[in-house]
Design a protein around this motif. Structure first.
Motif, PDB file in Angstrom:
ATOM      1  N   ALA A  15       0.832  -1.216   0.000  1.00 43.00           N
ATOM      2  CA  ALA A  15       0.000   0.000   0.000  1.00 43.00           C
ATOM      3  C   ALA A  15       0.863   1.263   0.000  1.00 43.00           C
ATOM      4  O   ALA A  15       0.606   2.216  -0.747  1.00 43.00           O
ATOM      5  CB  ALA A  15      -0.924  -0.002   1.210  1.00 43.00           C
ATOM      6  N   ILE A  27      -7.091   6.889  -8.283  1.00 44.11           N
ATOM      7  CA  ILE A  27      -8.043   5.967  -7.632  1.00 44.11           C
ATOM      8  C   ILE A  27      -7.292   4.974  -6.749  1.00 44.11           C
ATOM      9  O   ILE A  27      -7.633   4.762  -5.579  1.00 44.11           O
ATOM     10  CB  ILE A  27      -8.877   5.203  -8.691  1.00 44.11           C
ATOM     11  N   TYR A  28      -6.240   4.354  -7.319  1.00 44.69           N
ATOM     12  CA  TYR A  28      -5.456   3.372  -6.553  1.00 44.69           C
ATOM     13  C   TYR A  28      -4.767   4.034  -5.357  1.00 44.69           C
ATOM     14  O   TYR A  28      -4.668   3.465  -4.267  1.00 44.69           O
ATOM     15  CB  TYR A  28      -4.419   2.679  -7.440  1.00 44.69           C
ATOM     16  N   ARG A  29      -4.268   5.254  -5.589  1.00 45.07           N
ATOM     17  CA  ARG A  29      -3.574   5.937  -4.492  1.00 45.07           C
ATOM     18  C   ARG A  29      -4.538   6.184  -3.324  1.00 45.07           C
ATOM     19  O   ARG A  29      -4.198   5.977  -2.167  1.00 45.07           O
ATOM     20  CB  ARG A  29      -2.975   7.261  -4.993  1.00 45.07           C
ATOM     21  N   LEU A  30      -5.742   6.632  -3.646  1.00 41.84           N
ATOM     22  CA  LEU A  30      -6.743   6.890  -2.604  1.00 41.84           C
ATOM     23  C   LEU A  30      -7.139   5.607  -1.868  1.00 41.84           C
ATOM     24  O   LEU A  30      -7.321   5.604  -0.648  1.00 41.84           O
ATOM     25  CB  LEU A  30      -7.988   7.547  -3.208  1.00 41.84           C
ATOM     26  N   GLU A  31      -7.251   4.507  -2.618  1.00 40.10           N
ATOM     27  CA  GLU A  31      -7.591   3.216  -1.998  1.00 40.10           C
ATOM     28  C   GLU A  31      -6.500   2.775  -1.031  1.00 40.10           C
ATOM     29  O   GLU A  31      -6.760   2.306   0.078  1.00 40.10           O
ATOM     30  CB  GLU A  31      -7.806   2.152  -3.082  1.00 40.10           C
ATOM     31  N   ALA A  32      -5.243   2.923  -1.491  1.00 42.93           N
ATOM     32  CA  ALA A  32      -4.103   2.542  -0.642  1.00 42.93           C
ATOM     33  C   ALA A  32      -4.074   3.401   0.625  1.00 42.93           C
ATOM     34  O   ALA A  32      -3.864   2.895   1.744  1.00 42.93           O
ATOM     35  CB  ALA A  32      -2.800   2.713  -1.425  1.00 42.93           C
ATOM     36  N   LYS A  34      -6.601   4.916   2.023  1.00 39.43           N
ATOM     37  CA  LYS A  34      -7.743   4.541   2.871  1.00 39.43           C
ATOM     38  C   LYS A  34      -7.412   3.275   3.669  1.00 39.43           C
ATOM     39  O   LYS A  34      -7.705   3.186   4.870  1.00 39.43           O
ATOM     40  CB  LYS A  34      -8.962   4.316   1.974  1.00 39.43           C
ATOM     41  N   PHE A  35      -6.769   2.304   3.002  1.00 38.42           N
ATOM     42  CA  PHE A  35      -6.397   1.052   3.664  1.00 38.42           C
ATOM     43  C   PHE A  35      -5.454   1.330   4.838  1.00 38.42           C
ATOM     44  O   PHE A  35      -5.644   0.824   5.950  1.00 38.42           O
ATOM     45  CB  PHE A  35      -5.740   0.102   2.654  1.00 38.42           C
ATOM     46  N   GLU A  38      -7.285   3.224   7.724  1.00 34.99           N
ATOM     47  CA  GLU A  38      -8.190   2.320   8.452  1.00 34.99           C
ATOM     48  C   GLU A  38      -7.411   1.359   9.343  1.00 34.99           C
ATOM     49  O   GLU A  38      -7.831   1.047  10.456  1.00 34.99           O
ATOM     50  CB  GLU A  38      -9.059   1.537   7.463  1.00 34.99           C
TER      51      GLU A  38
END
Length: 1209
Positions: A15, A27-32, A34-35, A38
């Motif tokens: 991540a 998009i991928y950067r934001l997902e990483a 967020k992971f 969290e």
């Protein structure tokens, strides 16, 4: 568990790599991201994963993330952790400090930073109560090597910053840590000093030893870290620690100034130390820095050759050190602590002069405050060294006042330094203008010490300039061959000598008796200036300033007067012989305006001296008016003003009136003609007369009749304004009586004067009011529709004014070069703006000049309201401002500092009811409604969310227009609230305390428990009318929640309570009281995040609550609606407030309690709204005051009081 940790670490590493990879999509950067977030918030494996990721085998970016996880755990989960978990995490953190990093030179700075943060976060939560040995553990760490020593220094520095500088802890915790630091400061300082000395010695030994360069650099790095940490403590620790051991610390720092790798940090420490304030007795040891050794090190360190950025920054710090030393010198010498003038003062001043003559303009400017302090100092300014230095300083100014060193050029050694200090020529220009103004102040102070020497320097310099041929340089004017530009060598030299001459003459008359004045030399100099001829407008402008500067000497040699006037009159008609069809350049316009201003200034300051030449002067003006067609209306009116100023000294009413009638005959005839009456009373005819309804092209060759008409109108108003502004009766009552200016006396015995221009003004007034009414009507839709396509934007804000309103910089470097071409639209905009402003200027000045005769005009209030207040709904904000300005000065004669604010400040008290109340009452009511609507629109605009609305404001021009509108509303709001404050509030200036202690730069004064402002007489008059005072209160309290912090602060601190206090004794409706109180709380919601507003609004809320709560239960109901309020705390507060027998608490404690109660209303700044709160728990108190068990009254022990009253003792 281990497998789980390993698997999770793999996912986190992936991540982090995705986030840091430049090629990753959003998009991928934001997902990483967020992971990762969290995981930090919810996962129970944070500590083991953080430790595993922080292993030094991992890449730096992964280690940094692992350490961030640990920091997050400490900040947000510490309070929920078991004691064993805390101990384990602390042990792991100490292990990381001990062996979790690479060597000092290899390790990344951001890893060191996060490691220090982790440790400091634990210290903030546990030290000293639960971690008493922390300082010992840190000391032990330093024994493990340079890397650990540097980390310890970073930890100590961050701790000081968090606790003292940024104060990011709850009060109790901050107090615990600060007190413990202070108790241990002697050992902390000794510890840091020992590490510094040890590493500096090792560095010096090893840097000369081949093969030991890396080790030497490691020691150097530790020494730098230690100096940085010292800098964080020197700022606030007791001065004893800085000056102990005969100023051992300062001695070491002076020695380090000669060490290139450490000198910058050493200079920073030295600067912070010497800049300390405090008791003069404690600062006395700083005088040791004037000893030979210290001064030698400071001087030798200043010998610089190259412009290397780090070296240059060091020079700046060193210069600041010298200046701070000068500050201590000026504070201590001549004070109660009896400090002698140091023997090395000449060495010190030579060092300061070296910086003053340095090529860097920034370094020169840094020394000015110190020179000023030395030259103004009661004792030092008389010292022979300082007197000699004053002459040297003035000679240095011959270079320093010359505007040179533009970063884009290479014509001066300063340019190289300017490229480091300034981003653009505009930046430099702005800096230099401010720098020159400061220099002027210091030159004036130096002239006070050595007036004759200053005159000699100025005279030599000016004579040299007169004799020098004009050098136009490589930047010639764009309009005429052989003319200079602003940056031509001759212009910058003339400019500099002119500034010097003005400063010198201003003070030579104050510093020398009349018989000692150098009259003959000055007349010789003036003759040379008068004989100097040039066709260059920029240089001629400087010549005119020198003529004005030397004019005070002419009083002693009156035969020079005609020559001076001839020179100035000649300049009024100056031109560079170009085609009349081409507009004049701004430089030429400025010369002509300059000459007019100089004549007005001479006639204003020396009217008695000019009076014998009046006939010659008047005839020359008449001749100019009839023969020179190139004179502008403004130039003609300036000459008329000058004549009026001289005529004030006829001291004969009939003679002066006859002169004014003759002077204004053509204006009165024009203004009162039938043609002009029709034009001024009818908007449609007016627009046609000035040409605003005609389509015009820029290339049009037809005769411009409309332009001539506009000129006729402008001339009439300028002439009216000039006469009304300048015509006066004699200041001496006996002279006024003898001259026929006194027509009676008021009941109080004050004389009633008559102004010789009154009769004229009364004839001109009806059409003036008609023009104001017509101008307001121009904004009505039907008249807006009459504007032609060419002039459809004629009423918009002019570009130059736009820039001023928006605070955009004006580019002033090129403006003199080209002719001032203006489009037809710009001319029309300028005409409307000036016309409207001048109408109000005439009205405002009439109140000031005519006084009784103006205020007794029949139906004046109705006439003004029927013109100035007509069609206000359609008048734009930028046109309302002049009207408010003028009203501000319709009040009391005591304050007349500005020509625009006249009506409120010049109205005698007996006319408040007949004139001001009928005007101000409706105006405040109208402005409150208007501004409230405007601010609601702004608030809606700033709180819009959602993509649909955001798409609307994508055009840059629209955004700029909205910014302009908002700023105009803000400025108009300030004008209206200024008017309210000036009308109602009499400011009380607090008495200066007999002996204030200056402690670390702040004067220790106690703020009053409540505002001490009183109502003015006008304020009392307005408050008699219920509808007016309710308008005032509504406007004041509503404005608290408008998004303008300066307005909020000023109104809350000065106006609201002063007004409300007048009516609290009456029968206010509960709804009104509730509304006032909620308005203040609403203000807190909007502005509470700003400390200044928070303080004033909290104070206001408390005043209202404490004064009105006993009678209005409704206020408690409002309080109970505040989010998170402590009902128990509110009950306790109310009990103390309502119960006369309840125990009273001090002011400060009461304020703190009330602030806590209303804390739920305080709004957060946008940057704070989504920030996760950090909660640090208080630990058991360190310092409990033991309660006395004894009852002194019943103990039976003698108190020693009786002994005081034994007779004979």
């Amino acid at each position: 568990m281990a497998d789980q940790v390993a698997a999770m670490c793999d996912q986190l590493i992936k991540a982090v790599n995705v986030m840091m990879d430049a090629e990753t999509s959003q998009i991928y950067r934001l997902e990483a991201l967020k992971f990762c977030e969290e995981f930090k918030e919810t996962n129970s494996l944070c500590v083991p994963c953080g430790l595993q990721l922080a292993d030094k085998a991992q890449p730096a970016v992964i280690r940094h993330f692992g350490l961030q996880i640990l920091e997050h755990v400490i900040k947000f989960q510490w309070n929920n952790m078991q004691q064993q978990e805390k101990v384990q995490l602390k042990e792991c953190a100490m292990q990381l400090l001990s062996n979790g990093t690479h060597s000092i030179l290899e390790e990344e700075s951001h890893i060191k930073d996060v490691l220090s943060r982790i440790t400091v976060e634990m210290i903030k939560r546990e030290w000293p109560q639960h971690w008493p040995d922390m300082l010992k553990e840190m000391e032990a760490l330093t024994g493990q090597g340079e890397a650990q020593t540097e980390l310890v220094m970073l930890i100590l520095l961050r701790l000081a910053e968090d606790v003292i500088t940024f104060q990011t802890l709850p009060t109790q915790r901050r107090r615990d840590i600060q007190q413990t630091l202070t108790q241990n400061m002697e050992s902390i300082f000794s510890f840091m000093m020992a590490i510094l000395q040890l590493n500096v010695e090792d560095y010096r030994k090893l840097k000369e030893s081949p093969g030991h360069e890396l080790q030497a650099r490691a020691h150097c790095r530790v020494a730098v870290a230690t100096l940085n940490t010292l800098a964080g403590y020197i700022d606030w620790v007791s001065l004893v620690h800085i000056t102990s051991g005969n100023c051992h610390l300062l001695e070491i720092l002076c020695l380090l100034l000669s060490e290139p790798e450490l000198q910058l940090e050493a200079a920073e420490c030295l600067l912070i130390a010497i800049s300390r304030k405090g008791k003069l007795e404690d600062r006395k040891p700083f005088m040791l820095l004037f000893d030979d050794v210290a001064i030698h090190y400071i001087l030798s360190a200043a010998q610089a050759v190259e412009v290397v950025e780090r070296r240059y920054i060091f020079l700046k710090r060193l210069c600041q050190v010298l200046c701070a030393l000068g500050g201590q010198l000026c504070s201590l010498v001549g004070s109660d602590v009896e400090v002698e003038v140091p023997a090395n003062l000449s060495k010190y001043t030579e060092a300061l002069l070296a910086f003053t003559t340095h090529s860097s303009q920034f370094l020169k400017s840094s020394t000015l405050a110190t020179w000023g302090a030395l030259f103004r100092h009661e004792t030092l300014s008389k010292d022979a060294v300082v007197v000699e230095m004053a002459v040297k300083y003035l000679r240095a100014c011959m270079t320093n006042l010359v505007k040179a060193g533009f970063p884009s050029r290479d014509d001066n050694p300063s340019c190289e330094y300017s490229r480091v200090d300034f981003d653009s020529d505009e930046d430099f220009n702005s800096f230099f203008n401010s720098f020159r103004a400061q220099q002027g102040e210091v030159v004036r102070s130096a002239c006070r010490i050595v007036p004759l020497e200053a005159f000699q320097i100025a005279a030599e310099w000016l004579q040299y300039q007169i004799a020098s041929p004009i050098d136009i340089g490589d930047t010639t004017s764009k309009t005429a061959e052989g003319l200079c530009s602003l940056l031509s060598p001759s212009v910058v030299q003339w400019d500099a000598v002119t500034v010097f001459m003005e400063c010198m003459v201003a003070h030579i008359f104050k510093s020398l008796e009349e018989e000692k004045l150098p009259i003959d030399q000055s007349m010789e100099l003036l003759q040379a200036v008068l004989n100097y001829e040039t066709k260059d407008p920029l240089i001629l402008s400087c010549v005119l300033t020198n003529v004005s500067a030397l004019f005070p000497f002419v009083i002693h040699r009156p035969h020079f007067l005609t020559q001076v006037l001839y020179k100035l009159f000649k300049a009024i008609t100056f031109d560079i012989g170009q085609d009349n069809k081409v507009p004049r350049t701004r430089a030429v316009k400025n010369v002509r305006r300059h000459a007019c201003s100089s004549i007005i200034k001479i006639c204003r300051d020396y009217p008695q001296f000019i009076l014998p030449c009046f006939d010659m002067f008047y005839n020359h003006v008449k001749k100019l008016f009839s023969s020179d067609t190139t004179l502008t209306h403004m130039e003609k009116c300036s000459l008329m003003e000058a004549l009026v100023l001289i005529s004030n000294h006829f001291k004969d009413f009939a003679k002066q009136k006859a002169f004014l009638d003759e002077l204004m005959a053509s204006v009165v005839a024009e203004w009162t003609s039938d043609e002009m009456r029709h034009v001024l009373w009818d908007p449609a005819l007016f627009l046609s007369f000035v040409g605003a309804d005609q389509v015009v092209t820029e290339q049009s060759t037809e005769k411009d009749t409309a332009g001539l008409n506009r000129g006729r109108l402008s001339f009439c108003l300028y002439a009216m304004l000039g006469v009304v502004k300048r015509a006066r009766w004699p200041a001496d009552l006996e002279e006024a009586k003898a001259g026929g200016f006194v027509v009676g006396y008021t009941p109080a015995g004050a004389p009633i004067y008559r102004n010789p221009c009154t009769a004229q003004f009364l004839v001109l007034l009806p059409n003036l009011l008609a023009l104001i009414r017509t101008h307001n009507s121009l904004f009505v839709p039907e008249n807006m529709a009459r504007l032609s396509e060419t002039f459809s934007r004629a009423h918009e804000v002019m570009d130059a004014e736009k820039n001023v309103v928006l605070g955009l910089p004006q580019h002033l470097l090129d403006i003199y070069d080209s002719p001032v071409y203006r489009t037809n639209l710009e001319r029309m905009q300028g005409f409307f703006t000036t016309l409207y402003d001048n109408c109000f200027h005439v009205l405002g000045n009439a109140g000031l000049s005519l006084q009784q005769e103006f205020y007794t005009i029949e139906r004046l209030a109705e006439e003004i309201a029927g013109s100035a207040f007509v069609s206000l709904d359609h008048v734009p904000d930028h046109r309302l401002r002049p009207m408010i300005h003028i009203l501000i000065y319709f009040r009391s004669i005591t304050i007349t500092t500005f020509f625009t604010m006249q009506l409120v400040l010049s109205c005698p008290q007996e006319y408040y009811d007949s004139l001001l109340c009928p005007l101000l009452g409706p105006l405040f009511t109208y402005m409150q409604q208007r501004l409230n609507v405007k601010w609601q629109v702004i608030n809606q605009r700033t709180s819009i969310n959602g993509e649909d609305q955001e798409e609307v404001v994508c055009q840059e021009s629209q955004v700029t227009q909205e910014m302009l509108e908002e700023q105009l509303v803000r400025l108009l709001t300030r004008e209206v609230l200024d008017l309210l404050a000036v009308s109602c509030i009499a400011r009380k200036v607090p008495e200066p305390a007999a002996n204030k202690e200056e402690v670390d730069g702040k004067m220790q004064t106690v703020s009053p428990a409540q505002p001490t402002d009183e109502l003015t007489e006008l304020g009392k008059c307005l408050m008699k009318h219920e509808n007016i005072y309710m308008s005032l209160l509504t406007l004041s309290f509503t404005s608290l929640s408008w998004k303008d912090t300066s307005n909020c602060h000023r109104t809350a601190s000065m106006v609201c309570w002063t007004l409300l206090r007048q009516v609290v004794g009456g029968n206010l409706l509960p709804e009104a009281v509730t509304w006032f109180y909620t308005s203040v709380l609403r203000g807190l919601q909007v502005h509470g995040q700003h400390e200044v507003c928070n303080s004033t609004l909290s104070q206001l809320a408390m005043l209202i609550y404490e004064n009105l709560r006993p009678r209005y239960m409704e206020l408690r109901a409002v309080m109970t609606q505040i989010p998170n309020i402590s009902v128990e705390g509110l009950d306790q507060y109310d009990r103390r407030l309502m119960d006369p027998n309840a125990q009273k608490v001090g002011d400060k404690k009461r304020k703190d309690q009330f602030k806590k109660l209303i804390a739920g209303t305080v709004g957060k700044a946008l940057c704070q709204q989504f920030r996760k709160e950090v909660h640090i728990r208080n630990l058991p108190s360190l310092f409990k005051k033991p309660k006395s068990d004894k009852d002194l009254q019943n103990s039976g022990e003698p108190l020693g009081l009786a002994a005081l009253f034994v007779p004979g003792e």
